[in-house]
Scaffold this active site. Structure first.
Site, PDB file in Angstrom:
ATOM      1  CB  SER A 240     -28.417  41.444  10.035  1.00 43.46           C
ATOM      2  OG  SER A 240     -29.245  42.372  10.504  1.00 43.46           O
ATOM      3  CG  ASN A 241     -33.158  42.071   7.624  1.00 41.72           C
ATOM      4  OD1 ASN A 241     -33.414  43.313   7.699  1.00 41.72           O
ATOM      5  ND2 ASN A 241     -33.566  40.865   8.592  1.00 41.72           N
ATOM      6  NE  ARG A 242     -30.113  46.916   1.150  1.00 38.85           N
ATOM      7  CZ  ARG A 242     -30.792  47.362  -0.103  1.00 38.85           C
ATOM      8  NH1 ARG A 242     -31.167  46.386  -0.814  1.00 38.85           N
ATOM      9  NH2 ARG A 242     -30.968  48.552  -0.293  1.00 38.85           N
ATOM     10  CB  SER A 243     -35.158  45.996   7.946  1.00 37.21           C
ATOM     11  OG  SER A 243     -36.086  46.537   8.695  1.00 37.21           O
ATOM     12  CB  ALA A 307     -37.088  42.752   8.410  1.00 34.43           C
TER      13      ALA A 307
END
Ligand code: CTP
Length: 428
Positions: A240-243, A307
């Site tokens: 995943s990502n930090r959005s 994102a």
């Protein structure tokens, strides 16, 4: 009673006038009320036969407090749950129940003169009748005769709400421009937990207010994506990502405040679901692709603030992979579907598509290239190394013609509003 004072004396002995309330409010000894947003509106509330009918009482009271004139039509089943007297006391009007006991053309008059119909709760049966053109009582006959906007607020047990017949009927009505406020998840009348609860009266009220808002997006359908996506590696692990989703949620709320009918498609975030709009929870890119593309054709404005992951594991492992006996792990990744690119290829005339480019360097140049490649109308570029997880952000709005507008550091909610105002203005 002595008149209320509207001056105080400061530490230097000077009289200071209080500016919080108008003088007249003081002299009447009244609290200042927020400006009524529905003054002069004729709203007909149809109450169907479900346990959630009790919430309609509170809704009617709130609509009246906002200045609306409310006429209640109660179905036979609705009257089993709440008595007409309750609604009469709250609406200050006779409750309409039996078509044949009323003046012959009153339903036609009502169909014509109501500014809005709100059906809460809209039962399985009511939705079925409306979708199939049946009109056998006061409410359905009046709705059959109206060309005014109708807001359906369905509520029922989850098995009924997810019944394919109901889903199809609701979709039919949506296609026919009925407005739908989706049911919420929570405890249902059966005591079970699931989807099907009538949203709280405050949520319905805010939806009604947005329908009357004469902001620049009134009558427009706005689709917003937000948050990260999650790609599964195995049953436990994900990429995943930090959005945080904050900017996308702020865009959705700004669009709603400007009168838009908003659907928010979100990846997993820690944010509360905003009220008064349809929120669809998704997880992976494939989920988000499916939901977004299925609603894109009917959207006037699409804002892709999510994102979206660029890569996903080639295959999802069936079991969690242990590390015993290994000193490294190779994960083969393949590109995900590009949602925005797909939307740009299948866009229709007059649709506005906005992309987001979160970069760590050369963000304006990169955003310009992406705008062109993905056939969007605008791109919002920002420096993600500063923005992720923060409540504040800066941005550069890039238009198709290459023009740029910079926005300084501010709260994401204010930034969303300003960016959207510029987009709307430039699209006029
Ligand atoms: N986007 C999308 N689907 C993807 C990837 C991105 O719809 N699979 C959308 C994003 O929501 C955003 C825009 O495309 O509105 C740009 O996303 P970004 O990740 O910055 O660009 P990419 O096209 O993925 O390019 P790269 O990762 O190579 O910079």
């Amino acid at each position: 009673m002595p008149p209320l004072q509207n001056t105080i004396v400061d530490s230097d002995g000077n009289a200071v006038k209080l500016a919080l309330f108008k003088d007249d409010d003081y002299s009447n000894g009244m609290q200042r009320q927020p400006e009524a947003s529905l003054t002069g509106k004729q709203i007909t509330v149809g109450v169907g036969g479900g346990i959630a009918a009790f919430k309609a009482a509170h809704l009617i009271s709130q609509l009246r407090q906002q200045g609306a004139d409310v006429q209640v039509i109660l179905t036979r089943a609705g009257a089993q749950f709440v008595t007409p007297l309750t609604f009469e006391a709250l609406s200050h009007r006779r409750v309409l129940q039996n078509l044949f006991e009323d003046e012959p053309l009153n339903h036609v008059h009502l169909a014509h003169n109501s500014d809005l119909f709100v059906i809460a709760p809209a039962t399985y049966d009511l939705i079925g009748k409306l979708a199939n053109g049946l009109a056998d009582d006061y409410l359905t006959t009046t709705l059959a005769a109206t060309q005014q906007p109708v807001l359906l607020c369905p509520a029922m047990e989850q098995q009924m709400y997810t019944n394919p017949i109901f889903v199809k009927n609701l979709e039919t009505l949506r296609q026919l421009n009925y407005h739908v406020l989706e049911a919420e998840a929570g405890t249902l009348a059966s005591g079970r937990s699931g989807l099907g609860r009538l949203p709280e009266p405050e949520v319905i009220l805010s939806k009604v207010q947005s329908m009357f808002s004469n902001g620049p997006l009134t009558g427009k359908r706005v689709l917003v994506t937000a948050g990260p996506t999650r790609e599964r590696i195995d049953p436990m692990r994900v990429i995943s990502n930090r959005s945080s989703g904050k900017m996308g949620y702020a865009m959705a709320q700004a669009a709603q405040a400007m009168g838009g009918q908003v659907v928010l498609i979100t990846g997993p975030t820690l944010l509360d679901e905003p009220s008064g709009m349809t929120v669809i929870q998704t997880e992976s890119v494939d989920d988000m692709f499916e939901q977004t593309t299925s609603l894109a054709a009917e959207s006037d404005l699409i804002i892709m603030a999510a994102a979206v992951a660029d890569w996903q594991p080639k295959e999802i492992l069936e079991h969690k992979e242990g590390k015993a006996g290994k000193d490294s792990l190779m994960l083969e990744l393949v590109p995900t579907k590009d949602i925005l690119f797909h939307l740009g290829q299948h866009r229709h005339e007059n649709q506005i598509i906005v992309g987001f480019a979160a970069e760590t360097q050369d963000f304006v140049e990169k955003a310009k290239a992406k705008l062109k490649k993905k056939n969007a109308d605008f791109f919002v570029a920002n420096d993600v190394s500063k923005a992720a997880e923060s409540d504040e952000n800066t941005a550069v709005l890039i238009a198709k013609d290459g023009s740029e507008q910079s926005f300084s550091l501010m709260e994401k909610s204010a930034l969303a509003r300003q960016v959207l105002e510029s987009i709307v203005k430039a699209s006029d």
